[in-house]
Design an enzyme around this catalytic site. Structure first.
Site, PDB file in Angstrom:
ATOM      1  N   GLU A   1       3.481  16.950  15.476  1.00 34.22           N
ATOM      2  CA  GLU A   1       4.297  16.725  16.661  1.00 34.22           C
ATOM      3  C   GLU A   1       3.798  17.552  17.849  1.00 34.22           C
ATOM      4  O   GLU A   1       3.755  17.071  18.976  1.00 34.22           O
ATOM      5  CB  GLU A   1       5.754  17.102  16.321  1.00 34.22           C
ATOM      6  CG  GLU A   1       6.755  16.837  17.411  1.00 34.22           C
ATOM      7  CD  GLU A   1       7.152  15.370  17.517  1.00 34.22           C
ATOM      8  OE1 GLU A   1       6.602  14.547  16.769  1.00 34.22           O
ATOM      9  OE2 GLU A   1       8.002  15.078  18.372  1.00 34.22           O
ATOM     10  N   ASP A   2       3.419  18.782  17.598  1.00 38.29           N
ATOM     11  CA  ASP A   2       3.200  19.729  18.703  1.00 38.29           C
ATOM     12  C   ASP A   2       1.760  20.168  18.913  1.00 38.29           C
ATOM     13  O   ASP A   2       1.500  21.011  19.765  1.00 38.29           O
ATOM     14  CB  ASP A   2       4.047  21.001  18.475  1.00 38.29           C
ATOM     15  CG  ASP A   2       5.547  20.702  18.482  1.00 38.29           C
ATOM     16  OD1 ASP A   2       5.923  19.652  19.020  1.00 38.29           O
ATOM     17  OD2 ASP A   2       6.319  21.520  17.940  1.00 38.29           O
TER      18      ASP A   2
END
Ligand code: MN
Length: 498
Positions: A80-81
């Site tokens: 996600e990051d």
């Protein structure tokens, strides 16, 4: 609030499986990738980002999850990051771990609205469970949320509120449903602190005072019981004083006019014994020494709570006529109460370890006392489960997901049904009149027969007759739910058809 900085060694030290190099290597490899991927990123609290996945992993280690789950915990925010994709993780760590991480990422994408609507929240919990094909995904999500709650002070106030509400209404109940008392209690107390700071402070102070006042008293009773049990030759694994956690104390106070003297289980004693039979023997000995309070004896061993919780609770008249709650349970029950579903992993990890232990050594070695205990526990567990780890995971899927399907009404309400349910079951689940007047059904916009088998996620529409009620005896052949069956039978009887 500053939170302790930890290292990957702290995570490994806190795992509950037997340390072996293969598992340790996996965890370190996951750490290395996570560390590299989050390099340079900071948390809102100013710490290096890697502290967050490490604390997530530490939470998982403490409740006894295995090395794959811990590794997935370390990597849970990577796709996600960071620049690294889930495909790359799969290549490095295989399908099982990448599926766990993918599941966590997907759960993170569900936006939870901050409404208090009970129905909405119940539906949400179902969605949560339905979406997570593997219950370990939910456990990682809970471990992640726990650290986010512990560092919540770093976020702006409105965000704190939203997250605390969500935690109280969705995540803590989920932890409870999975039987992970350790997570449930911490999530609740942290949410309580943010949602109602004044009462939180009040209760914290009250509990501390009371506990200090009562500590000597509790110790005295503990010693006395220890003596009595020794006299009767009951092996005691552990006996100790305990305090109630803050949020549940506050809930109880509210029910008792905020009068602390009416709370009997503010401090209590827990006795851990080896076997179920010892629990009842212990209860008898406790009652012989101290009179029980009528109506306060609860046998959750014979009648477990819906989440599987097992223990005996009794409130006694202690010395000086003060009330004291005594909880009696086996070690296994205690582990299950603290770690819930996760406890199953502890036991199956031990089983694997034991298998290695016996098959690798050809010479007869002295088996240490600890392992003897394992064998005893394992036998108990094997009898109960009769499954290995993989099968256990499968059985969880069945319990939580496979036996249930979640269908939607055209308005988006979720209807929870047993597997192989039909539109007739669906109709009766929505309302008995809809069932009685059902004429036809559409699933995902297409006309289907009434004995159609509904699939997870289907949108089901029921066509009803305004003039007639027309349940048919035929329906009894294919309906799955007891509701449908009983409604149809009732109708037949009334009509003299049965
Ligand atoms: Mn996270």
């Amino acid at each position: 609030m500053s939170y302790p900085l930890i290292t990957i060694e702290d995570v490994i030290k806190n795992t509950r499986f037997y340390p072996d190099s293969r598992r340790e290597t996996l965890i370190k490899k996951a750490y290395d990738l996570a560390e590299k991927a989050h390099q340079g990123q900071k948390r809102k609290s100013g710490e290096d980002y890697i502290q967050h996945p490490m604390h997530t992993a530490l939470n998982l280690a403490k409740i006894g999850m295995g090395s794959k789950t811990i590794s997935a915990g370390l990597l849970h925010d990577v796709p996600e990051d960071t620049q690294i994709t889930i495909e790359e993780i799969e290549k490095e760590f295989g399908k099982e771990i990448s599926a766990l991480i993918d599941g966590v990422t997907k759960l993170g994408k569900i936006r939870l609205r901050g409404t208090k609507e009970e129905i909405f929240l119940e539906n949400l919990r179902k969605m949560f469970l339905a979406m997570a094909a593997d219950v370990r995904v939910v456990i990682i999500k809970l471990a992640d949320r726990l650290h986010n709650m512990e560092t919540l002070d770093a976020l702006p106030p409105e965000k704190q509120q939203r997250i605390a509400v969500e935690t109280m209404e969705v995540f803590a109940p989920l932890a409870n449903r999975l039987g992970i008392g350790e997570f449930k209690v911490r999530l609740e107390d942290l949410a309580f602190k943010h949602l109602d700071p004044e009462n939180f402070e009040y209760v914290t102070k009250l509990a501390k005072e009371q506990y200090e006042q009562r500590r000597k008293y509790v110790d005295k009773v503990v010693n006395e019981l220890r003596r009595e049990l020794a006299k009767e030759k009951i092996e005691v694994i552990k006996i100790f004083g305990r305090t109630k956690h803050l949020h549940s104390l506050f809930q109880k106070l509210k029910r008792h006019d905020m009068d602390i003297n009416k709370i009997y289980d503010l401090t209590g004693i827990r006795i851990i014994v080896p076997e179920v039979v010892n629990c009842y023997e212990t209860l008898g000995i406790v009652h012989k020494r101290f009179h029980p309070l009528v109506g306060r004896i609860k046998d959750y061993i014979s009648l477990p709570k819906p989440n599987g919780y097992q223990s005996i609770h009794t409130t006694i008249f202690g010395p000086e006529g003060k009330f004291l709650e005594v909880q009696i349970r086996t070690k296994k029950m205690d582990d299950e109460a603290e770690f819930g579903i996760a406890a199953h992993w502890i036991y199956s990890e031990k089983k694997k370890r034991l298998r290695d232990y016996f098959f690798r050594s050809s010479t007869a070695q002295k088996v240490p006392e600890k392992e003897v205990n394992w064998i005893r526990q394992l036998r108990e567990w094997q009898n109960e489960l009769g499954k290995d780890n993989q099968e256990f995971i499968e059985s969880l899927k069945i319990d939580f997901f496979k036996n249930h399907i979640f269908a939607f009404t055209p308005l988006g309400d979720i209807i929870d049904l047993p597997e192989e349910s039909t539109p007739v079951d669906f109709a009766y689940k929505v309302h008995s009149e809809i069932g009685n007047r059902a004429m036809g059904a559409k699933v995902n916009g297409r006309i289907v027969p009434l004995d159609y088998k509904i699939h997870n996620g289907d949108v089901v529409e029921i066509a009803t007759s305004k003039e007639h009620k027309n349940p048919s005896r035929d329906w009894l052949r294919f309906v799955r739910t007891s509701e449908a069956k009983s409604h149809i039978r009732k109708f037949m009887k009334k009509d003299g058809m049965l």
